[in-house]
Design an enzyme around this catalytic site. Structure first.
Site, short mmCIF file in Angstrom:
data_model
loop_
_atom_site.label_atom_id
_atom_site.label_comp_id
_atom_site.label_asym_id
_atom_site.label_seq_id
_atom_site.Cartn_x
_atom_site.Cartn_y
_atom_site.Cartn_z
N GLU A 60 35.87 -6.84 42.99
CA GLU A 60 34.60 -6.64 42.29
C GLU A 60 34.24 -7.80 41.38
O GLU A 60 33.05 -8.12 41.21
CB GLU A 60 34.63 -5.34 41.49
CG GLU A 60 34.58 -4.08 42.35
CD GLU A 60 35.92 -3.75 43.01
OE1 GLU A 60 36.95 -4.34 42.61
OE2 GLU A 60 35.94 -2.91 43.93
N HIS A 129 35.23 8.63 41.18
CA HIS A 129 34.00 8.52 41.97
C HIS A 129 32.90 9.36 41.34
O HIS A 129 32.02 9.85 42.03
CB HIS A 129 34.24 8.96 43.41
CG HIS A 129 35.24 8.14 44.16
ND1 HIS A 129 36.60 8.28 43.97
CD2 HIS A 129 35.09 7.17 45.09
CE1 HIS A 129 37.25 7.44 44.77
NE2 HIS A 129 36.36 6.74 45.45
#
Lengths: 327, 350
Positions: A60, A129
């Protein structure tokens, strides 16, 4: 006007911006052939090729950092963080580099990157999530944070984010992706960043919120209208920097304010909204400012009852609204 | 691994060519150019330390000992290439064409110091460690996409190789075969931590193996090795052959910054046997008949003047505009910030 889903609005905005400006490109994990884990970039790889839709390594900080380098070069990267929860390794790049580039170079450089990420819970996503991460970035001047609530807003705001000359974090509620549908004009349009939007006019109580919670508030407002309670709903749309003027106006309108976020309560966006109201509307208020938020626990659990307890829902909103109206 | 990555040297510490195959390429022009720039940035660096001691600029990170790395690599670049420096690479950026007045301004705390001359692709120096490696990969990827033959060089130190961004950057660069030169200056210490405590690897160059890219270890105090090996990497990148990791082994002669005292952590005598890169080049020049005592003296006087003029330029630069505090956060000032700006300007009026 076509009726499309929230996620289709994302894809449509990306496609049109890529057609409009060849400097626009997409990068992220699984955004290419797969079209994204939520399919937000569906079809873009086939249409634009691997030079404009990049499947990146699973890193990321690299997604953000390479995007920043390309943005400073003059490109218009749209970086995808697969889940907002996964943005954490990129925080240094976003806060230390993207947010400060214009400032530290005395306006010589700028960084027109858009970073999209699905956030929020209610989809059995469990701890990693489901998170809302906006408050991590919401005191970092140089950044803008957009969190749209409708397909119409998604499309107009995402286009504006891509065209903006500064870095924008664009958080999309993952439960809204297929849950929410709405009319979207066929022609090109953009909506202003930094502007809140009145989603419902009302006179008894004011609700200020953003993202999926706007819908919970709208649903609850429908029910309360039957009881004669009129709710005014302001959708922040851009949660950083906040639209102070619209917040003050909405608060003054009814004198009773309920602030809602799915994020943990302490240190969330709505705390700043409360401060703005406290600073500016003391004598216009008829009740203490109320906050409805997620509990201050590390993340949203998976177990259905626990998840339900954490999530905001129309029932919780309705109860809070009724209590405020009766205050 | 050390055996796989022997230290490439063209000139030894006595200033003798150890690789005669470079004899023809090392001409008068190159020698004088390297010497000019190395002497120039050393003059700048020493002046900056002195200015800091006088309280005329802020904390300053000297690069003395690393002149061969910075000059050799910067001279190997082309006009339109991209430079991504750290806070200790202003020797490289000055050589590449950064403005000296701006450089002093930067070390005097002025944001204006980050402004590169028009057309010069020099990014503002990165202070967070290793972040600029990814930017170099991003910008050079964009050049590749555009179909140009421009390359980007990322400068970073030995400490940066422990950061995630270093590894993410090398991996990304090799997967996408970006025209990126990953130029490491291994100066022995990351502030107080010696390289042998930074990593268990014997070399930094060997890390290239993990990323499937060429890697080379060079004597970073040998300006010829730095120049020719960087040039080779630049040419490979220009021709579409992707990134190269260069480990230039050098030595930080002084402190990490003017706020640091290396006697606290560096064993006394350590590094004392290392021949200064400028001295080494001077020895070469004397050995090979390039040395002209009078000309060097004249050059030093000229460089002193240039540096003094730049210091004057810094001192005479217009005072900071208080509005800059607010105006360069966003392209368009948001209302809250406008309000805060007005409050501040009102406050300044007294």
């Amino acid at each position: 006007m076509a009726v499309i889903s929230y996620i289709q609005a994302v894809t449509s905005a990306l496609r049109e911006e890529m057609q409009r400006d060849e400097k626009v490109f997409v990068l992220g994990e699984d955004v290419g052939k797969k079209g994204g884990v939520f399919r937000a970039t569906d079809g873009l790889f086939n249409e634009f090729g691997d030079y404009r839709v990049l499947d990146t390594p699973l890193a990321e900080s690299a997604i953000a950092g390479v995007g920043i380098g390309a943005a400073m070069y003059g490109m218009r990267p749209v970086a995808e963080m697969q889940f907002a929860d996964f943005i954490m390794p990129a925080v240094n790049q976003i806060i230390s580099e993207a947010a400060k580039m214009r400032y530290r170079s005395n306006n010589d450089w700028n960084c027109p990157i858009t970073i999209r990420a699905p956030y929020g819970g209610g989809v059995h996503g469990a701890l990693y999530h489901s998170q809302s991460v906006e408050s991590v970035f919401a005191n970092q001047p140089g950044l803008k944070i957009v969190m749209p609530s409708t397909p119409y807003d998604v499309k107009g705001l995402l286009k504006a984010a891509i065209r903006d000359n500064d870095p924008v974090l664009f958080f999309e509620h993952k439960r809204a992706y297929r849950l929410l549908k709405g009319e979207v004009p066929d022609e090109d349009y953009v909506l202003p960043l930094g502007k809140a939007d009145v989603k419902r006019e009302g006179s008894d109580i004011t609700i200020i919120t953003y993202g999926l919670c706007v819908h919970f508030a709208l649903q609850a407002a429908e029910k309360l209208a039957e009881e004669g309670i009129s709710a005014h709903i302001l959708d922040l749309r851009t949660v950083y920097p906040l639209d102070k003027e619209a917040i003050i106006e909405a608060a003054k309108k009814t004198g009773k304010v309920l602030l809602i976020t799915e994020d943990n309560k302490e240190g969330s966006i709505i705390g700043e909204v409360a401060a703005i109201i406290a600073e500016n509307c003391l004598f216009d208020l008829d009740a203490p400012i109320q906050r409805l938020a997620g509990p201050d626990v590390p993340s949203m659990p998976y177990a259905p009852t626990m998840e339900k307890y954490f999530m905001i829902n129309p029932d919780k909103v309705e109860k809070a609204m009724r209590e405020l109206a009766e205050y | 691994m050390e055996a796989s990555f022997p230290m490439k040297q063209i000139m030894d510490e006595e200033g003798r060519l150890v690789d005669p195959s470079y004899q023809e390429q090392i001409d008068e022009k190159l020698v004088q150019q390297l010497h000019y720039h190395m002497l120039r940035i050393r003059t700048f660096d020493r002046k900056a330390i002195s200015l800091q001691r006088q309280g005329r600029i802020g904390t300053y990170p000297p690069f003395e000992g690393q002149e061969a790395c910075q000059v050799g690599s910067a001279l190997a670049l082309g006009e339109g290439d991209w430079v991504f420096p750290t806070y200790r690479d202003h020797g490289a950026t000055l050589t590449f064409g950064a403005d000296m007045v701006r450089m002093f301004l930067y070390w005097n705390g002025r944001q204006e110091g980050c402004v590169a001359p028009p057309g010069k692709h020099i990014f503002p120096a990165a202070v967070p460690i290793a972040t600029q490696i990814l930017h170099a990969v991003g910008a050079s990827w964009a050049e590749k996409r555009k179909g140009t033959d421009r390359v980007a060089i990322a400068y970073f130190g030995d400490g940066a190789t422990s950061e995630g961004d270093f590894h993410e950057g090398l991996n990304f660069a090799s997967v996408f075969q970006t025209p990126t030169i990953l130029f490491n200056q291994n100066n022995g210490y990351a502030i107080s931590v010696p390289i042998e405590r930074q990593m268990n690897s014997k070399t930094i160059a060997q890390k290239s193996v993990a990323y499937g890219m060429p890697g080379i270890r060079i004597d970073g105090n040998d300006c010829f090795a730095v120049y020719f090996e960087t040039k080779r990497a630049v040419e490979a990148a220009r021709e579409g052959n992707g990134p190269t990791l260069i480990e230039a082994v050098t030595w930080r002669t002084g402190a990490h910054t003017t706020a640091d005292d290396p006697t606290k952590y560096r064993p006394s005598g350590k590094g004392k046997d290392i021949v200064d890169p400028l001295v080494r080049l001077e020895r070469f020049m004397k050995n090979d008949g390039y040395w002209d005592e009078q000309a060097v003296k004249t050059l030093q006087d000229k460089l002193n003047d240039e540096v003094e003029t730049a210091v004057k330029g810094m001192a005479e630069f217009p005072a900071p505009n208080p509005e800059d505090l607010f105006d360069h956060v966003f392209a368009v000032l948001p209302p809250q910030l406008q309000e805060q700006k007005e409050f501040y300007l009102e406050f300044l009026k007294g």
